[in-house]
Enzyme design. Structure first.
Site, PDB file in Angstrom:
ATOM      1  N   LYS A 240      58.581  56.116  47.140  1.00 29.67           N
ATOM      2  CA  LYS A 240      59.167  54.829  46.738  1.00 29.67           C
ATOM      3  C   LYS A 240      58.769  53.747  47.735  1.00 29.67           C
ATOM      4  CE  LYS A 240      63.527  53.051  44.860  1.00 29.67           C
ATOM      5  NZ  LYS A 240      62.946  52.474  43.650  1.00 29.67           N
TER       6      LYS A 240
ATOM      7  N   GLU B   4      55.897  55.952  33.015  1.00 31.12           N
ATOM      8  CA  GLU B   4      57.293  55.500  33.157  1.00 31.12           C
ATOM      9  C   GLU B   4      57.321  53.991  32.935  1.00 31.12           C
ATOM     10  OE1 GLU B   4      58.617  56.154  37.256  1.00 31.12           O
ATOM     11  OE2 GLU B   4      56.604  55.739  37.980  1.00 31.12           O
TER      12      GLU B   4
ATOM     13  N   TYR C 166      61.844  52.052  50.224  1.00 31.96           N
ATOM     14  CA  TYR C 166      63.129  51.415  49.957  1.00 31.96           C
ATOM     15  C   TYR C 166      63.978  52.265  49.027  1.00 31.96           C
ATOM     16  CZ  TYR C 166      61.612  49.907  45.276  1.00 31.96           C
ATOM     17  OH  TYR C 166      61.201  49.882  43.971  1.00 31.96           O
TER      18      TYR C 166
ATOM     19  N   LEU D 114      57.985  58.154  39.734  1.00 34.97           N
ATOM     20  CA  LEU D 114      59.044  58.214  40.745  1.00 34.97           C
ATOM     21  C   LEU D 114      60.131  59.181  40.268  1.00 34.97           C
ATOM     22  CD1 LEU D 114      59.898  56.710  43.436  1.00 34.97           C
ATOM     23  CD2 LEU D 114      61.614  55.633  41.987  1.00 34.97           C
TER      24      LEU D 114
ATOM     25  N   ARG E  21      48.068  44.138  64.369  1.00 35.59           N
ATOM     26  CA  ARG E  21      47.479  44.541  63.085  1.00 35.59           C
ATOM     27  C   ARG E  21      46.289  45.481  63.266  1.00 35.59           C
ATOM     28  NH1 ARG E  21      43.662  43.330  59.273  1.00 35.59           N
ATOM     29  NH2 ARG E  21      44.347  43.673  57.128  1.00 35.59           N
TER      30      ARG E  21
ATOM     31  N   ARG F 241      66.102  61.094  48.621  1.00 39.33           N
ATOM     32  CA  ARG F 241      64.779  60.570  48.251  1.00 39.33           C
ATOM     33  C   ARG F 241      64.209  59.701  49.368  1.00 39.33           C
ATOM     34  NH1 ARG F 241      64.344  57.324  42.776  1.00 39.33           N
ATOM     35  NH2 ARG F 241      65.488  55.788  44.012  1.00 39.33           N
TER      36      ARG F 241
HETATM   37  N1  PMP Z   1      60.503  54.583  38.295  1.00 38.84           N
HETATM   38  C1  PMP Z   1      60.186  53.501  39.018  1.00 38.84           C
HETATM   39  C2  PMP Z   1      58.759  53.092  39.111  1.00 38.84           C
HETATM   40  C3  PMP Z   1      61.198  52.760  39.658  1.00 38.84           C
HETATM   41  O1  PMP Z   1      60.880  51.672  40.391  1.00 38.84           O
HETATM   42  C4  PMP Z   1      62.546  53.156  39.503  1.00 38.84           C
HETATM   43  C5  PMP Z   1      63.672  52.359  40.118  1.00 38.84           C
HETATM   44  N2  PMP Z   1      63.608  52.315  41.485  1.00 38.84           N
HETATM   45  C6  PMP Z   1      62.823  54.307  38.748  1.00 38.84           C
HETATM   46  C7  PMP Z   1      61.783  54.993  38.153  1.00 38.84           C
HETATM   47  C8  PMP Z   1      64.236  54.799  38.550  1.00 38.84           C
HETATM   48  O2  PMP Z   1      64.721  55.411  39.724  1.00 38.84           O
HETATM   49  P1  PMP Z   1      66.291  55.400  40.040  1.00 38.84           P
HETATM   50  O3  PMP Z   1      66.953  56.039  38.873  1.00 38.84           O
HETATM   51  O4  PMP Z   1      66.402  56.216  41.270  1.00 38.84           O
HETATM   52  O5  PMP Z   1      66.674  53.969  40.219  1.00 38.84           O
END
Ligand code: PMP
Length: 284
Positions: A147, A179, A32, A204, A99, A51
């Site tokens: 993601k 993070e 997503y 991410l 499935r 991305r």
């Molecule tokens: N890390 C994680 C785990 C996230 O879910 C997000 C938000 N989607 C981010 C970092 C920040 O990414 P972005 O700046 O692209 O929203």
């Protein structure tokens, strides 16, 4: 009622339907993106598309539409919902198949779903008061650079943070912060250096992160991409997070310890203002 987009059709949100055999539903086999909207325009759209392409390619999910088509769908959703400020959520799953753990062979069409969420992004009280976070072990899988819609642990972590009276969780692995549960994490140390974890499979690659690091360097800040420990974070002058939905948000407390003087940091505030300014100028 919102207008949403499901596999080629715009429809009222209560009429959007995806198969119970969709692999996004059964296996979290989907990816997503969330793009923010300011003044009816899309922020960092090409970054989110790049991305998305990478996430799909890592999982061998074929593109459901071209980038031009995706841009057009985003713009139509903004128009149909008269969205001035908020978010567009876009999900691509591998699609519906009987499935089976194996990726289905042959013809399977990826599912494409988009919907809007209205909300204030620019004027957020938390930007002035700061966030409280708690640290929790990072128990997510080892490919956090993709993601995926597999968001159970981040949901658990946010819920646990709330239960403890905090706003969010910072996730920790081997003593180092990876993070936030849905954002990238930063500290500013006593020397004024901006420190954030380098890109790897552990985090991410935030689209906002990439813009913020560029802007920080342009404004003359020293940027160090390296892991930082909880101890270093507790001793920091400032802390903050970034994401598409929060832009830059100061963190004023970690595990009940005040960061710096306990007020939102000056650098976080400055980067937030510069980011929003540039985002609006480059929005499409
Ligand atoms: N890390 C994680 C785990 C996230 O879910 C997000 C938000 N989607 C981010 C970092 C920040 O990414 P972005 O700046 O692209 O929203």
């Amino acid at each position: 009622m919102r207008t949403v987009y499901v596999n080629g059709v715009f429809c009222p949100e209560n009429q959007g339907v995806v198969s119970i055999f969709d692999r996004g539903f059964l296996f979290a086999d989907g990816v997503y993106e969330v793009t923010s909207v300011l003044d009816g325009k899309l922020i960092d759209f090409s970054g989110h598309m790049a991305r998305l392409r990478r996430s799909m390619s890592e999982l061998s999910i074929p593109a459901p539409a071209s980038e031009d088509e995706l841009l057009s769908i985003h713009r139509q959703l903004v128009d149909k919902n008269a969205l001035a400020e908020g978010l567009i959520y876009m999900q691509v799953s591998r699609g519906a198949a009987d499935r089976d753990f194996l990726f289905p062979a042959g013809d399977i069409r990826p599912s494409l779903v988009l919907f809007t969420q209205t909300g204030q992004l620019r004027d957020r009280p938390a930007a002035k008061t700061g966030l409280k976070v708690v640290t929790l072990p990072d128990l997510r899988w080892a490919r956090r650079d993709i993601k995926t819609v597999q968001l159970l642990y981040p949901s658990m972590a946010k819920t646990e943070a709330k239960r403890r009276g905090a706003d969010d969780a910072w996730l920790v692995e081997d003593g180092f912060v990876t993070e936030g549960s849905s954002n990238n994490a930063y500290i500013v140390n006593a020397d004024g250096a901006l420190i954030t974890r380098p890109l790897s499979h552990a985090i991410l690659p935030g689209i906002t992160r990439s813009a913020i690091l560029r802007l920080a360097t342009e404004t003359g800040l020293t940027v160090e991409e390296r892991p930082f420990s909880i101890e270093e974070a507790l001793a920091a002058r400032e802390a903050f997070i970034t994401s598409a939905s929060s832009f830059v948000m100061p963190v004023v407390e970690i595990d009940g310890h005040k960061i710096g003087d306990g007020a939102p940091g000056e650098i976080a505030g400055r980067l937030r203002a510069i980011y929003i300014d540039e985002a609006v100028k480059t929005a499409v």
